[in-house]
Write an enzyme that holds these catalytic residues in place. Sequence first.
Site, PDB file in Angstrom:
ATOM      1  CB  CYS A 384      19.505 -66.275  62.550  1.00 52.91           C
ATOM      2  SG  CYS A 384      19.528 -66.816  60.895  1.00 52.91           S
ATOM      3  NE  ARG A 465      18.646 -74.905  53.783  1.00 47.25           N
ATOM      4  CZ  ARG A 465      19.794 -75.379  53.050  1.00 47.25           C
ATOM      5  NH1 ARG A 465      20.187 -74.917  52.019  1.00 47.25           N
ATOM      6  NH2 ARG A 465      20.577 -76.542  53.736  1.00 47.25           N
ATOM      7  CG  HIS A 510      24.222 -66.312  63.128  1.00 50.74           C
ATOM      8  ND1 HIS A 510      23.546 -67.194  63.950  1.00 50.74           N
ATOM      9  CD2 HIS A 510      23.910 -66.692  61.903  1.00 50.74           C
ATOM     10  CE1 HIS A 510      22.676 -67.959  63.687  1.00 50.74           C
ATOM     11  NE2 HIS A 510      22.833 -67.655  62.224  1.00 50.74           N
ATOM     12  CD  GLU A 512      25.206 -65.848  67.120  1.00 51.30           C
ATOM     13  OE1 GLU A 512      24.866 -64.861  66.761  1.00 51.30           O
ATOM     14  OE2 GLU A 512      24.819 -66.832  66.483  1.00 51.30           O
TER      15      GLU A 512
HETATM   16  N1  GLN Z   1      16.031 -71.403  59.861  1.00 45.62           N
HETATM   17  C1  GLN Z   1      16.123 -70.205  59.524  1.00 45.62           C
HETATM   18  C2  GLN Z   1      16.947 -70.291  58.202  1.00 45.62           C
HETATM   19  O1  GLN Z   1      17.220 -71.061  57.535  1.00 45.62           O
HETATM   20  C3  GLN Z   1      16.809 -69.493  60.425  1.00 45.62           C
HETATM   21  C4  GLN Z   1      18.377 -70.113  60.503  1.00 45.62           C
HETATM   22  C5  GLN Z   1      19.015 -69.695  61.773  1.00 45.62           C
HETATM   23  O2  GLN Z   1      18.486 -69.236  62.704  1.00 45.62           O
HETATM   24  N2  GLN Z   1      20.527 -69.889  61.866  1.00 45.62           N
HETATM   25  O3  GLN Z   1      16.443 -69.090  57.538  1.00 45.62           O
END
Ligand code: GLN
Length: 538
Positions: A384, A465, A510, A512
């Site tokens: 992410c 986001r 993700h 995980e």
């Molecule tokens: N802050 C980033 C976003 O909102 C990544 C989010 C995250 O790592 N879960 O896109």
Amino acid sequence: MSLNTKYIFVSGGVTSSLGKGIISASLARLLQARGYSVAIQKLDPYINVDPGTLNPYEHGECYVTADGAETDLDLGHYERFLNVPTSQANNITTGRIYETVINKERAGDYLGKTVQVIPHITDEIKRRVKLLGEAGDYEIVITEIGGTVGDIESLPYIEAVRQMKWEMGTNCIVIHLTLVPYLAAAGELKTKPTQHSVKTLLEYGIQPDVLVCRTEKHLSQEIRRKIALFCNVQVNAVIESIDASTIYDVPLMMLKEQLDKVVLAKLRLPNRHEPDMEQWKDFLGKLKNPTSEVHIGLIGKYIELKDAYKSIAESLIHAGVANECKVVVDWIHSEKINAENAWSMLNNLDGIIVAPGFGDRGIQGKIETIRIAREKKIPFLGICLGMQCAVIEFARDVLGLKEAHSTEMNATTPDPVVDFMEEQKKITIKGGTMRLGLYPCRITKGTKAFSVYGKSNINERHRHRYEFNNKYLKRFEEAGMLATGINPDSELVEIVELKDHPFFIGVQFHPEYQSTVANPHPLFSRFIKAAKEKAGSN
Ligand code: GLN
């Protein structure tokens, strides 16, 4: 409601952090291994509607379910132990209960009545608990109550449990988890805190059926008898839960203590067959007898609280088992890494994970880390925000876009290589509004990502986001960073990888959240395999 559903509540006494989640998951695993269909649910007594808006320092990681619910990290344990997906219905907070009741009140549903904690809040709690049994047609629902008995916050939950027990008789039981501390100076285990906490439950009208006693030392028969006598439970219902070297030991420890049999007897259910725990034992055997070792750096900004990366840490354990390899995790604070010290801090690692996260703090350290992983060909997995940082690093160092950034960190960057999603631009409310839950991804054949998954169509869970900005895609691909996984509906980039690197993959999702004991996640398994190869070649 399926008339046959049985309900087990798990409450906690004396102190928090006794491992209610692991005990609940372990019991569920044993009942499942005896052929029962089981669901687990967590009731959280805080007023947040869900933990999505909580800083990870507060309660650790926010676990995301397939249906896009932001939930308590205990749901991760449930999925990892049971290999069954959970959903929004498996995690309920006080905030959500009140939200429902207040919305009903505003809609006029209470027909002029005074809306009160009893019966309206307690009825809503009971409705949510029973709904899970009903919806999934489960034979057994285990409901873990967050917090400690006696807390003001959890009173309505305890009252709801009392009512359910009264309504359902032997179809509903309570397991109370307590601490039996060892006083080194006296050389003794002390039962008094357990007695007091059971008394507190009794004051609320609940006689626990089973006591699970967390302890550092074995409970003698004498201690068990004493606890049974003072707490009004049968001796065989005093279950020892001794400190374990790994949480994955706990189901077998509970099997030895016959927690599953005691519970089934109380619920008047047959034992069916002996639990089939062969696969679990095989997993534990490999976990405890590794044939190699790798050092993985986990780079993040919440590392003071390891629970903030719970699912990643567990996925690494599963991946280690899949490779019969011990995974030693070096938790490295991203704020401590800079251009000067990056190589000396990272050069002993066999693999690097850059963790998910939000906001600017520690970003530069993550970018420096990724430069080292890319240039020195250390196996790398970016998750992410970790993937987004890999994109930023590549843009700056390889494409020469020196000020490239994500608009999350720099709203006016001339090169927004990671940018707000179009649909996110209209959103002003923070809770539950990210791109959440399961989305499909199509993987290009012949790529590293394809060799990891062995198929083109996958589904992974999301929580973000911002996105890779497709306006830059051509330039990235020409320079060697390929988008090898794409959302087939929106064309959003889900996976990036480097061409000339033993293992360099960044994922917008993700992985995980989907790794379980029964099914270690292929991305983590292949990442550890690559780390093993690197360790072997050193
Ligand atoms: N802050 C980033 C976003 O909102 C990544 C989010 C995250 O790592 N879960 O896109």
